[in-house]
Design an enzyme around this catalytic site. Structure first.
Site, short mmCIF file in Angstrom:
data_model
loop_
_atom_site.label_atom_id
_atom_site.label_comp_id
_atom_site.label_asym_id
_atom_site.label_seq_id
_atom_site.Cartn_x
_atom_site.Cartn_y
_atom_site.Cartn_z
N GLU A 198 0.85 -1.19 0.00
CA GLU A 198 0.00 0.00 0.00
C GLU A 198 0.88 1.24 0.00
O GLU A 198 2.10 1.14 0.22
CB GLU A 198 -0.92 -0.01 1.23
CG GLU A 198 -1.88 -1.18 1.24
CD GLU A 198 -2.84 -1.17 2.42
OE1 GLU A 198 -3.65 -2.11 2.50
OE2 GLU A 198 -2.79 -0.22 3.23
N SER A 257 7.55 -2.42 2.89
CA SER A 257 8.31 -3.42 3.63
C SER A 257 7.58 -3.85 4.91
O SER A 257 7.64 -5.00 5.32
CB SER A 257 9.70 -2.88 3.98
OG SER A 257 10.45 -2.64 2.80
N ARG A 261 33.72 -6.55 -32.05
CA ARG A 261 34.31 -5.21 -32.05
C ARG A 261 35.84 -5.29 -32.08
O ARG A 261 36.44 -6.00 -31.26
CB ARG A 261 33.86 -4.46 -30.79
CG ARG A 261 34.49 -3.09 -30.58
CD ARG A 261 33.96 -2.08 -31.56
NE ARG A 261 34.33 -0.72 -31.15
CZ ARG A 261 34.12 0.36 -31.89
NH1 ARG A 261 33.54 0.23 -33.08
NH2 ARG A 261 34.46 1.54 -31.45
N GLN A 274 29.34 -1.28 -19.77
CA GLN A 274 30.74 -0.85 -19.84
C GLN A 274 31.47 -1.55 -20.99
O GLN A 274 32.28 -0.93 -21.70
CB GLN A 274 31.44 -1.14 -18.52
CG GLN A 274 32.83 -0.54 -18.39
CD GLN A 274 32.81 0.97 -18.27
OE1 GLN A 274 31.79 1.54 -17.90
NE2 GLN A 274 33.91 1.62 -18.58
N GLY A 297 30.32 3.37 -25.43
CA GLY A 297 29.29 4.33 -25.80
C GLY A 297 28.05 3.68 -26.37
O GLY A 297 26.93 4.15 -26.13
N GLU A 337 9.16 -7.76 -4.34
CA GLU A 337 9.03 -8.98 -3.52
C GLU A 337 9.89 -8.91 -2.26
O GLU A 337 10.45 -9.91 -1.81
CB GLU A 337 9.41 -10.23 -4.33
CG GLU A 337 8.69 -10.36 -5.64
CD GLU A 337 7.40 -11.13 -5.54
OE1 GLU A 337 7.22 -11.86 -4.59
OE2 GLU A 337 6.59 -10.99 -6.46
#
Length: 390
Positions: free
Chosen positions: A135, A140, A275, A343, A347, A370
């Protein structure tokens, strides 16, 4: 960019049936889920037709009994299915986990008549569920919830507001925890509320940093009336039912987290081997190779942890501590792995052209739902050292 289907993970499955089940899931993922993930998540599209397909394929009721339309699968298998779905799209994997959570109360604590009346449609009849515990002022501290259910003849009248409800506004049924008695945990009762009940209204969905295709909304109960035949369990038993459901639900979150992390690792490995910099693939550089190795190790450790907890559950043994550990470790690992994946891509990892940034945003919520990971540490510590002294 169109997402690719996840790389197949080698799985240890107990039966030929479970192996065929995972192959079915992978086929659905490659044809119906992965090709649309990036576009639909960016646009905030809820994939209701995917959940309908999963229901038709028998995948929404896997850990429940076949007598009422379930799949009779052990949790060890069900969680690996969740991992496969979450690796392709967390909105789907987490959605299946939430649906299973919403079915838990009725399946475990309902009467025979209640199960016969509702479970077949919930498990395999195309319905989608949601779970209403949190709510606005009790997250918690769930035992302090304020939503009330007041007895009126043979009915109950529910009034209050639930918050952070996955599938809020689109679910066909809600498992609702409401106060029917004294303050605290002993005054809470569970109810099964139809999604179209008069007086039940959903607020505008929250604007979230990730999982944009999954609606999360407040639900307002303005004198919602349900019959006593929709009360699940005894009066005052609701909080115990909720905790039981959350133990299993935490394993679902752990499996989803491993799926998200695996998808991020797959993307990082693909990019690093393709790459080229300084005349060779960047995967040749030791610093990056070690990052990939650490990512893979965290994923394997998390997978082993959630599967061991699932096997305890399947054997009928206590698993609450292991569920909290699995949820804690797997979701923290997913955050680290997805951050490292961004990382690795440099970019490009920060752009929408690659899925790494989306996976990183999605991983964050898994540390919260949860039960936050701070709550998981409290649960684990209580198992080790007993309740806190006052």
């Amino acid at each position: 960019m169109t997402d690719r289907a996840p790389q197949p993970v080698e799985r240890r499955l107990p039966t030929e049936e479970s192996r065929q089940l995972v192959e079915l899931v992978r086929d659905i993922v490659s044809k119906e889920i992965a090709p649309r993930t990036a576009e639909e998540e960016e646009a905030g599209v809820f994939p209701r037709e995917v959940f309908s397909l999963l229901s038709e394929s028998g995948l929404l009721g896997l850990p429940y009994g076949s007598a009422h339309g379930g799949g009779d699968q052990p949790y060890e298998v069900y969680l690996q299915v969740l991992e496969e779905l979450a690796a392709a799209r967390l909105t789907v994997g987490l959605g299946v986990s939430v649906h299973s959570l919403a079915c838990h109360a009725l399946a475990g604590y309902g009467t025979d008549d209640q199960r016969a009346a509702h479970l077949p449609d919930m498990l395999s009849g195309g319905l989608l569920g949601a779970y209403c515990l949190s709510e606005p002022a009790s997250g918690s501290d769930a035992a302090s919830l304020r939503t009330k259910a007041v007895r009126d003849g043979d009915d109950w009248v529910i009034t209050g507001t639930k918050a952070w409800i996955t599938h809020g506004g689109v679910a066909d049924f809600y498992t609702v925890l409401a106060r029917t008695g004294v303050e605290g945990a002993r005054g809470i009762t569970a109810f099964l509320v139809p999604g179209d009940a008069e007086g039940l209204n959903a607020a505008i969905p929250e604007k979230k940093m990730g999982m944009k295709g999954s609606p999360t909304a407040q639900l307002h109960f303005d004198g919602v009336r349900v019959g006593d035949d929709r009360r699940i369990g005894e009066e005052g038993q609701g909080f115990a039912i909720a905790l039981s459901a959350l133990d299993s639900g935490r394993l679902g979150i752990a499996a989803c987290a491993v799926g998200v992390a695996q998808a991020a690792l797959d993307e990082a490995v693909r990019y690093a081997t393709d790459r080229r910099q300084f005349g060779r693939p960047i995967a040749d550089f030791q610093g990056l190779r070690f990052m990939l190795a650490d990512m893979a190790t965290q994923i394997e450790a998390g997978r082993a942890l959630y599967l061991e907890a699932a096997r305890l559950r399947d054997a009928g043994q206590p698993f609450s501590r292991q569920a909290a550990m699995a949820k804690l470790f797997c979701t923290d690992a997913a955050m680290r792995v997805t951050t490292d994946a961004v990382q690795v891509l440099g970019g490009y990892g920060y752009t929408l052209d690659f899925p790494a940034e989306r996976l990183m945003r999605e991983a964050k919520v898994l540390q919260i739902v949860e039960g936050t990971n701070q709550i998981q540490r409290m649960v684990i510590a209580r198992h080790l050292a007993g309740p806190e002294t006052r």
